[in-house]
Design an enzyme around this catalytic site. Structure first.
Site, PDB file in Angstrom:
ATOM      1  N   GLU A 115      -4.853  -0.782  -1.472  1.00 13.75           N
ATOM      2  CA  GLU A 115      -6.141  -0.826  -0.742  1.00 13.75           C
ATOM      3  C   GLU A 115      -6.933  -0.164  -1.709  1.00 13.75           C
ATOM      4  O   GLU A 115      -6.860   1.177  -1.659  1.00 13.75           O
ATOM      5  CB  GLU A 115      -5.941  -0.386   0.802  1.00 13.75           C
ATOM      6  N   VAL A 152       3.081   0.119   4.410  1.00 17.90           N
ATOM      7  CA  VAL A 152       2.241   0.925   5.407  1.00 17.90           C
ATOM      8  C   VAL A 152       1.052   0.143   5.602  1.00 17.90           C
ATOM      9  O   VAL A 152       0.396  -0.347   4.425  1.00 17.90           O
ATOM     10  CB  VAL A 152       2.350   2.272   5.127  1.00 17.90           C
ATOM     11  N   THR A 153       0.346   0.481   7.006  1.00 13.96           N
ATOM     12  CA  THR A 153       1.160   1.114   7.918  1.00 13.96           C
ATOM     13  C   THR A 153       1.352  -0.140   8.730  1.00 13.96           C
ATOM     14  O   THR A 153       0.789  -1.306   8.616  1.00 13.96           O
ATOM     15  CB  THR A 153       0.052   1.834   8.895  1.00 13.96           C
ATOM     16  N   ASP A 212       0.850  -1.158   0.203  1.00  9.65           N
ATOM     17  CA  ASP A 212       0.175   0.140  -0.108  1.00  9.65           C
ATOM     18  C   ASP A 212       0.851   1.407   0.065  1.00  9.65           C
ATOM     19  O   ASP A 212       0.301   2.380   0.691  1.00  9.65           O
ATOM     20  CB  ASP A 212      -0.936  -0.008   1.214  1.00  9.65           C
ATOM     21  N   GLN A 262       7.790 -14.450  21.297  1.00  2.00           N
ATOM     22  CA  GLN A 262       7.630 -15.822  21.537  1.00  2.00           C
ATOM     23  C   GLN A 262       8.292 -16.901  20.334  1.00  2.00           C
ATOM     24  O   GLN A 262       7.660 -17.635  19.664  1.00  2.00           O
ATOM     25  CB  GLN A 262       6.062 -16.223  21.573  1.00  2.00           C
ATOM     26  N   LYS A 295      -6.520  -4.638  -3.420  1.00  2.00           N
ATOM     27  CA  LYS A 295      -7.102  -5.631  -1.980  1.00  2.00           C
ATOM     28  C   LYS A 295      -8.353  -4.761  -1.443  1.00  2.00           C
ATOM     29  O   LYS A 295      -8.201  -3.498  -1.173  1.00  2.00           O
ATOM     30  CB  LYS A 295      -6.088  -6.097  -0.978  1.00  2.00           C
ATOM     31  N   CYS A 321      -2.210  -2.590   7.932  1.00  7.02           N
ATOM     32  CA  CYS A 321      -1.961  -3.525   6.749  1.00  7.02           C
ATOM     33  C   CYS A 321      -0.933  -4.558   6.444  1.00  7.02           C
ATOM     34  O   CYS A 321      -0.868  -5.439   6.015  1.00  7.02           O
ATOM     35  CB  CYS A 321      -2.281  -2.614   5.253  1.00  7.02           C
ATOM     36  N   LYS A 376      -7.976  -5.161   4.649  1.00  6.44           N
ATOM     37  CA  LYS A 376      -6.410  -4.707   5.196  1.00  6.44           C
ATOM     38  C   LYS A 376      -5.515  -5.727   4.936  1.00  6.44           C
ATOM     39  O   LYS A 376      -4.309  -5.072   4.562  1.00  6.44           O
ATOM     40  CB  LYS A 376      -6.558  -4.631   6.633  1.00  6.44           C
TER      41      LYS A 376
END
EC number: 3.5.1.-
Length: 227
Positions: free
Chosen positions: A72, A157-158, A24, A202, A129, A162, A132
């Site tokens: 987007e 971004v961002t 994006d 993790q 798309k 997204c 997001k």
């Protein structure tokens, strides 16, 4: 295999099975006078990454990787835009309305175009798309599978919206994802930093992160060994 020093541990990939996904990098989100700034956001943190993304694109192209660009965007009749999305936040300017660069987030409008300095070249994929995430209601997964892509380098971004959504979607589909931390950005720098920590917590629950310089070093070492 190319080996990259990364967080939480080294990331390895081969260029033939890897795609760079640039999320994006559109005029409306990044340029002064676009939709992002019209909403009151400071676009400077997003504009600041443009040279880094350009260098990343050059690196991927020279290494022979597949390059994917996303936007987007919605159909002109907004049939792919849920009412809830259009009205969220009580905006004075909503999706489909006339903004500073044409109709907001509508395919074909000036503001919906990728920045000229990051424009796709022949042979690169452009994915429009409606959500997001890069995989929602698109054929991106099928396109990657057809090309036997297993690893993704991610930028754009961002970071917290997204980029993060696309990485989580990719992770659920089995892709090994490395986000280039200085080639993505947010209007809110704290969100950027926190999201990068969340994605790689993790033991890399969603993926890895590294700065562009580390990626460049790893690719240079591989190229030197495999002229």
């Amino acid at each position: 295999m190319i080996r990259i020093d990364a967080t939480p541990y080294p990331y390895q990939f081969h260029p033939r099975s890897t795609a760079l996904v640039v999320i994006d990098m559109q005029r409306d989100f990044i340029e002064e006078g676009g939709f992002g700034s019209a909403l009151g956001n400071d676009v400077r943190p997003l504009a600041a990454i443009v040279p880094t993304v350009a260098a990343l694109l050059q690196l991927a192209r020279e290494a022979g990787m597949l390059v994917v660009h996303t936007r987007e965007s919605h159909l002109p009749d907004l049939s792919d835009c849920p009412r809830s999305k259009r009205l969220r936040g009580n905006p004075t300017l909503g999706i489909g309305d006339i903004g500073p660069m044409g109709r907001i987030l509508v395919q074909g409008e000036p503001g919906n175009q990728i920045l000229p300095q990051l424009a796709p070249v022949e042979g690169e994929l452009v994915i429009d798309k409606p959500g997001k995430g890069a995989f929602y209601a698109t054929d991106l997964h099928a396109q990657l599978q057809e090309r036997r892509i297993t690893h993704l380098l991610v930028a754009g971004v961002t970071t917290e919206v997204c980029v993060q959504t696309s990485m989580r979607e990719a992770n659920d589909r089995g892709y090994e994802c490395l986000v280039i931390e200085d080639a993505c950005a947010s209007y809110f720098p704290d969100f950027h930093r926190t999201t990068l920590e969340m994605l790689t917590a993790q033991g890399g629950i969603v993926g890895w992160r590294t700065p562009l310089a580390q990626l460049q070093a790893g690719v240079a070492a591989y190229t030197g060994e495999n002229p």
